[in-house]
Design a protein around this motif. Structure first.
Motif, PDB file in Angstrom:
ATOM      1  N   LEU A  10      15.433   0.392  -4.872  1.00 62.30           N
ATOM      2  CA  LEU A  10      14.772  -0.427  -3.573  1.00 62.30           C
ATOM      3  C   LEU A  10      14.949   0.414  -2.373  1.00 62.30           C
ATOM      4  N   GLY A  11      15.738   1.265  -2.404  1.00 61.08           N
ATOM      5  CA  GLY A  11      15.909   1.818  -1.027  1.00 61.08           C
ATOM      6  C   GLY A  11      17.184   1.019  -0.244  1.00 61.08           C
ATOM      7  N   VAL A  12      17.630   0.258  -0.645  1.00 63.53           N
ATOM      8  CA  VAL A  12      18.579  -0.758   0.281  1.00 63.53           C
ATOM      9  C   VAL A  12      20.008  -0.617  -0.096  1.00 63.53           C
ATOM     10  N   LYS A  80       4.543  -8.141  17.857  1.00 63.39           N
ATOM     11  CA  LYS A  80       5.947  -8.895  17.369  1.00 63.39           C
ATOM     12  C   LYS A  80       5.897  -8.823  15.690  1.00 63.39           C
ATOM     13  N   ARG A  81       4.659  -8.928  15.008  1.00 67.18           N
ATOM     14  CA  ARG A  81       4.951  -8.783  13.445  1.00 67.18           C
ATOM     15  C   ARG A  81       5.327  -7.206  13.168  1.00 67.18           C
ATOM     16  N   ILE A  82       4.610  -6.242  13.959  1.00 68.54           N
ATOM     17  CA  ILE A  82       4.955  -4.819  13.642  1.00 68.54           C
ATOM     18  C   ILE A  82       6.404  -4.609  13.997  1.00 68.54           C
ATOM     19  N   ALA A  83       6.809  -5.157  15.066  1.00 73.20           N
ATOM     20  CA  ALA A  83       8.225  -4.906  15.305  1.00 73.20           C
ATOM     21  C   ALA A  83       9.139  -5.640  14.429  1.00 73.20           C
ATOM     22  N   GLU A  84       8.621  -6.852  13.819  1.00 76.79           N
ATOM     23  CA  GLU A  84       9.534  -7.400  12.739  1.00 76.79           C
ATOM     24  C   GLU A  84       9.722  -6.788  11.682  1.00 76.79           C
ATOM     25  N   LEU A  85       8.592  -6.279  11.325  1.00 74.60           N
ATOM     26  CA  LEU A  85       8.636  -5.191  10.070  1.00 74.60           C
ATOM     27  C   LEU A  85       9.618  -3.863  10.006  1.00 74.60           C
ATOM     28  N   ARG A  86       9.616  -3.596  11.109  1.00 70.96           N
ATOM     29  CA  ARG A  86      10.234  -2.277  11.510  1.00 70.96           C
ATOM     30  C   ARG A  86      11.874  -2.581  11.664  1.00 70.96           C
ATOM     31  N   ALA A  87      12.197  -3.831  12.091  1.00 79.35           N
ATOM     32  CA  ALA A  87      13.504  -4.096  12.139  1.00 79.35           C
ATOM     33  C   ALA A  87      14.194  -4.844  11.059  1.00 79.35           C
ATOM     34  N   SER A  88      13.221  -5.015   9.941  1.00 86.08           N
ATOM     35  CA  SER A  88      13.764  -5.592   8.742  1.00 86.08           C
ATOM     36  C   SER A  88      14.497  -4.365   7.801  1.00 86.08           C
ATOM     37  N   ASP A  89      15.496  -4.779   7.177  1.00 82.64           N
ATOM     38  CA  ASP A  89      16.008  -3.759   6.157  1.00 82.64           C
ATOM     39  C   ASP A  89      15.261  -3.791   5.000  1.00 82.64           C
ATOM     40  N   VAL A  93       9.573  -7.294   1.525  1.00 79.05           N
ATOM     41  CA  VAL A  93       9.461  -8.943   1.198  1.00 79.05           C
ATOM     42  C   VAL A  93       8.738  -9.668   2.468  1.00 79.05           C
ATOM     43  N   LEU A  94       8.713  -9.272   3.776  1.00 80.65           N
ATOM     44  CA  LEU A  94       7.834  -9.873   4.793  1.00 80.65           C
ATOM     45  C   LEU A  94       6.404  -9.591   4.395  1.00 80.65           C
ATOM     46  N   LEU A  95       6.046  -8.454   3.754  1.00 79.04           N
ATOM     47  CA  LEU A  95       4.696  -8.182   3.642  1.00 79.04           C
ATOM     48  C   LEU A  95       4.171  -9.071   2.517  1.00 79.04           C
ATOM     49  N   ILE A  96       4.955  -8.995   1.480  1.00 74.01           N
ATOM     50  CA  ILE A  96       4.839 -10.066   0.290  1.00 74.01           C
ATOM     51  C   ILE A  96       4.573 -11.498   0.684  1.00 74.01           C
ATOM     52  N   SER A 122       9.932  -0.859  -2.502  1.00 72.75           N
ATOM     53  CA  SER A 122      10.438  -1.106  -1.125  1.00 72.75           C
ATOM     54  C   SER A 122      10.784   0.154  -0.406  1.00 72.75           C
ATOM     55  N   ALA A 123      11.280   1.166  -0.898  1.00 71.58           N
ATOM     56  CA  ALA A 123      11.720   2.507  -0.327  1.00 71.58           C
ATOM     57  C   ALA A 123      10.638   2.872   0.367  1.00 71.58           C
ATOM     58  N   TYR A 124       9.612   2.954  -0.447  1.00 73.76           N
ATOM     59  CA  TYR A 124       8.238   3.694  -0.001  1.00 73.76           C
ATOM     60  C   TYR A 124       7.747   2.901   1.416  1.00 73.76           C
ATOM     61  N   VAL A 125       7.701   1.349   1.471  1.00 73.12           N
ATOM     62  CA  VAL A 125       7.371   0.629   2.562  1.00 73.12           C
ATOM     63  C   VAL A 125       8.255   0.988   3.596  1.00 73.12           C
ATOM     64  N   PHE A 126       9.580   0.900   3.697  1.00 72.45           N
ATOM     65  CA  PHE A 126      10.676   1.228   4.545  1.00 72.45           C
ATOM     66  C   PHE A 126      10.303   2.603   5.304  1.00 72.45           C
ATOM     67  N   GLU A 127      10.261   3.571   4.478  1.00 70.51           N
ATOM     68  CA  GLU A 127      10.197   4.707   4.762  1.00 70.51           C
ATOM     69  C   GLU A 127       8.779   5.127   5.595  1.00 70.51           C
ATOM     70  N   SER A 128       7.757   4.585   5.191  1.00 69.57           N
ATOM     71  CA  SER A 128       6.512   4.449   5.666  1.00 69.57           C
ATOM     72  C   SER A 128       6.364   4.019   7.185  1.00 69.57           C
ATOM     73  N   LEU A 129       7.211   2.992   7.505  1.00 65.84           N
ATOM     74  CA  LEU A 129       7.376   2.507   8.860  1.00 65.84           C
ATOM     75  C   LEU A 129       8.333   2.907   9.861  1.00 65.84           C
ATOM     76  N   HIS A 130       9.275   3.742   8.922  1.00 66.02           N
ATOM     77  CA  HIS A 130      10.092   4.600   9.988  1.00 66.02           C
ATOM     78  C   HIS A 130      10.014   5.854  10.109  1.00 66.02           C
TER      79      HIS A 130
END
Length: 207
Positions: A10-12, A80-89, A93-96, A122-130
């Motif tokens: 999951l990359g967490v 605000k939603r993009i910022a929330e996505l980036r701030a989430s570990d 889960v938010l996208l789902i 999840s790891a792909y989603v996190f890395e793509s956003l960061h």
């Protein structure tokens, strides 16, 4: 799989995996004193899904990597939603939750992230956003769009961003109005603060 294996998949952190289990977002069972994860598919929380309009606006903003074309509440809420996505570990889960546990909308980068979230990537989603962004910004209008969009997503006022980048407020306002500057250095400083790597910048203004 055990907690360590799920953490890598999951990359967490392992602590986050245990928290997801306790929150009921991962299907798992106790084997002795250890958790055994049976399914990496993240379950939805209790957030209300976004409206079809909000999902479309957000997916386009993620695809365009800017808030271009958005005004008023659409612009503020999407930032605000993009910022929330980036701030989430675990932004998957938010996208789902926001997509109501199913894929919808036109195929683009934003909805592709949703597909990966639903597939448990999840790891792909996190890395793509960061990952560091590389942008071709030869046109002053493109530079203006990227700077104003990222400034809003990252929560800076014009004065705050100018101060952090050590440029004049007047220069920043000119950039956001798509006016060419005589030197590229203020643009580079601002983009560095916003974690954007330009592959091209507008030609300097004629002296």
């Amino acid at each position: 799989m055990n907690v360590g294996e799920a953490s890598k998949a999951l990359g967490v952190t392992e602590r986050r995996v245990r928290a997801l289990i306790q929150q009921g977002k991962l299907k798992a069972r106790k084997v002795g004193r250890a958790w055994q994860i049976d399914d990496l598919q993240l379950r939805r929380a209790e957030r209300r899904p976004l409206s079809e309009h909000s999902r479309l606006v957000l997916s386009r903003a993620l695809h365009n990597r800017s808030l271009t074309g958005l005004t008023g509440q659409d612009r503020k809420r999407t930032a605000k939603r993009i910022a929330e996505l980036r701030a989430s570990d675990n932004p998957a889960v938010l996208l789902i939750d926001w997509w109501g546990g199913k894929h919808s909308g036109p195929l683009n980068f934003g909805t592709n992230l949703v597909e990966h979230a639903l597939a448990g990537n999840s790891a792909y989603v996190f890395e793509s956003l960061h990952r560091t962004r590389h942008e071709y910004l030869r046109k002053p209008e493109d530079l203006a769009d990227i700077v104003s969009s990222e400034r809003l997503v990252q929560g800076f006022t014009q004065a705050e961003l100018a101060d952090k980048a050590q440029v004049s407020l007047a220069d920043l306002k000119m950039i956001e109005r798509a006016i060419r500057l005589p030197l590229p250095s203020p643009s580079r400083r601002i983009l560095r603060v916003l974690n954007i790597q330009p592959t091209a910048l507008p030609n300097p203004a004629a002296a």
